[in-house]
Design a protein around this motif. Sequence first.
Motif, PDB file in Angstrom:
ATOM      1  N   THR A 197       0.841  -1.188   0.000  1.00 56.55           N
ATOM      2  CA  THR A 197       0.000   0.000   0.000  1.00 56.55           C
ATOM      3  C   THR A 197       0.880   1.244   0.000  1.00 56.55           C
ATOM      4  O   THR A 197       2.070   1.187   0.319  1.00 56.55           O
ATOM      5  N   ALA A 208       0.630   3.397   2.093  1.00 55.17           N
ATOM      6  CA  ALA A 208       0.812   3.734   3.504  1.00 55.17           C
ATOM      7  C   ALA A 208       1.972   2.957   4.120  1.00 55.17           C
ATOM      8  O   ALA A 208       2.190   3.007   5.331  1.00 55.17           O
ATOM      9  N   TYR A 265      -3.096  -7.052   6.427  1.00 55.48           N
ATOM     10  CA  TYR A 265      -1.962  -6.135   6.366  1.00 55.48           C
ATOM     11  C   TYR A 265      -0.826  -6.619   7.259  1.00 55.48           C
ATOM     12  O   TYR A 265      -1.058  -7.229   8.305  1.00 55.48           O
ATOM     13  N   ARG A 268      -8.245   0.962  -4.390  1.00 57.75           N
ATOM     14  CA  ARG A 268      -8.306   2.112  -3.484  1.00 57.75           C
ATOM     15  C   ARG A 268      -9.286   1.801  -2.362  1.00 57.75           C
ATOM     16  O   ARG A 268     -10.420   1.390  -2.612  1.00 57.75           O
ATOM     17  N   GLU A 281      -6.373   4.977   0.845  1.00 56.40           N
ATOM     18  CA  GLU A 281      -5.184   4.136   0.785  1.00 56.40           C
ATOM     19  C   GLU A 281      -5.163   3.408  -0.553  1.00 56.40           C
ATOM     20  O   GLU A 281      -6.154   2.799  -0.953  1.00 56.40           O
TER      21      GLU A 281
END
Length: 271
Positions: A64, A66, A87, A143, A151
């Motif tokens: 990602t 992020a 994640y 997205r 993100e």
Amino acid sequence: MPSTFRLSISSLIGALALTLSACGGGGGGGGEESAIAETTIESTAPDSTTPKAESPAGLWRGATDAGKDFTAFVLTDGVTTGYMIVYSDKSTKSVTGFVQDGAEIIGRTIRASNSLDYNFETGQFGVTALSGSVNDSGAFEGRLIRPTGPELLTANEYHSLEGTPTLAQVAGTYSGEFVGLETREAATIVITEAGEIVKTSASGCTASGEVFPDSKLNVYWISLPFDQTCKSPGWNDGIAYWDPKTAQLYVITGPDWDAVWGRGYVFIGAR
């Protein structure tokens, strides 16, 4: 697969969710939890035999914007679809949260709204939305509109989830980490070729039930009632996935329809 998907794990079984609901050991950050080795999500490069994706359905690995790595599962029987995204921290590889929901696939695109979003770093639970598609090169671009902000997701590694798994393939003892909004503790899951599954954890929470393979997808359906040793005892069910590339068992959990939605958990372990 179920004929419908709702915003609960019991009805989001097609979203790869196994409800090991609300096992004890919560609170986060205690001395016992800090001593637990963090579960890692291995990253594997695609090989030349990996087919090119023509649809979002399948297993994806990527990153990602992020700064997180992710492993995404998109399951569909051609009528109903569910997805989950786990994640992990790029440096420590520890699980940091997951998102899950039913979804709609149209051609190369996927979309979902009101997805359940569990952030294990902040201890917060919220709702998010997903939109994404497979581009001409076969990569996935998506997205998420998360509670913490937009993100972007990019995944270049794809694997089909079609197959006919067997209990012999998944049978074994798995040691790993059981992680939730308020829980991070060592846990063990045992699966037998007879279709039995037993889960224990450092806090003493015990559960035993049944597991059986899906008829078309490389996933396993599980019924797993938790006993009185657990923080929230009761009946749970869902799906697990054995990853032959990383030799890891994925178990993704969540609440029943009438339960507290913040009770979402991830177990990843190795034999």
